[in-house]
Enzyme design. Structure first.
Site, PDB file in Angstrom:
ATOM      1  CB  ALA A 241      -0.929  -0.005   1.212  1.00  0.00           C
ATOM      2  N   GLY A 242       1.936   1.223   0.786  1.00  0.00           N
ATOM      3  CA  GLY A 242       2.834   2.378   0.823  1.00  0.00           C
ATOM      4  C   GLY A 242       3.523   2.614  -0.508  1.00  0.00           C
TER       5      GLY A 242
END
Length: 297
Positions: A241-242
């Site tokens: 996600a990052g």
């Protein structure tokens, strides 16, 4: 064009109801292999978000290396700078629980052989609108790439993960740093995100601290400070996600999008990614991001 100087790993992902404790064996309910690595993830995220992307790194001469090269190419990433070296490719062993949390063990493999950008890499970096960096390659290589970008006037965006001490010569060459709140605290010694971002801005021109469910905090040396709320969704798998956030953010900023709008674009990309399983397989395309943003109240 955005260039990414970073890692390519094969992710070996086990899905479990609850992650095992030390000395404990649990039964998983699913297993899959997914091409990943923070560098490759950011390259695919940026390509899907609408940029031309060149990937610079290394894979081994094994089947994983061939698959990762193919995956990047199929995503539209230029892989001319992805070198092949003897031995195994990098791998990441990932455990994902039913709450969407994960724990990761990275074995560098071919990534550990990259000691700096080649002559071709330097030319690619010089012709880029931005260079994305992470810390899954040897530090000497990351520093050399950042310094090459600085010499060429190319903004370097650093994701300081996995967390480790950052040498002055790296921070002096970086334009923007994008840590999560734990990494920001490790780097600066400040648990408070506002204090942490003040400390980061003493070293770099722009900083973004991702705060999970509390959104993201942006600061610039110009004095601009923004807090963008998170987009609330039910997470299935938070892996990458990052990286999705950083890839999308880099695209938006390279296009001249103002910080607040760019952060919203990146936040939506990350929100879409956590609703799907996997790393590179979970990343949304630009049209999906734009459609989802239009549906926000």
């Amino acid at each position: 064009m955005i260039s990414v100087f970073g890692s390519a790993n094969m992710d070996l992902v086990a899905y479990v109801s609850e992650a095992p404790k030390r000395g404990e064996t649990v039964t998983g309910h699913r297993f899959r292999t997914v091409p990943g690595g923070k560098g490759a993830n950011q390259a695919i995220a940026a390509a899907r978000a609408g940029a031309q992307v060149a990937f610079l790194g290394a894979v081994g001469d094994d089947g994983f290396g061939a698959e990762m090269r193919s995956t990047l190419a199929e995503a539209g990433v230029d892989v001319h700078g992805l070198r092949q070296v003897p031995g195994p490719s990098g791998i990441a062993h990932i455990v994902v629980d039913d709450a969407g949390g994960n724990s990761i063990i990275v074995v560098p493999g071919a990534n550990g052989t990259v000691t700096g950008p080649s002559g071709g890499d330097l030319a690619t970096i010089a012709g880029s609108q931005a260079l994305l960096l992470q810390l899954e390659l040897p530090m000497e290589a990351v520093v050399a790439a950042a310094q090459a970008a600085r010499v060429s006037g190319v903004p370097a965006v650093l994701t300081p993960a996995p967390a480790q001490p950052l040498p002055d010569e790296l921070l002096d060459a970086v334009t923007m740093i994008v840590p999560n709140e734990h990494e920001a605290a490790d780097i600066t010694g400040h648990d408070d995100p506002d204090a942490a971002i003040d400390a980061l801005l003493e070293r770099v021109e722009e900083a973004v601290i991702t705060l999970g469910s509390r959104g993201a905090l942006y600061g610039a040396r110009s004095g601009e400070r923004l807090r963008v709320p998170a987009i609330t969704v039910k997470a299935v798998d938070t892996t990458a996600a990052g990286d999705t956030f950083v890839g999308a953010l880099a695209v938006a900023r390279a296009e001249g999008t103002p910080p607040e709008e760019a952060l919203r674009f990146a936040s939506m990309a990350a929100a879409l990614s956590v609703q799907r399983a996997g790393a590179s397989t979970s990343m949304p395309f630009r049209g999906e991001i734009e459609d989802a943003l239009r549906e926000l109240p």
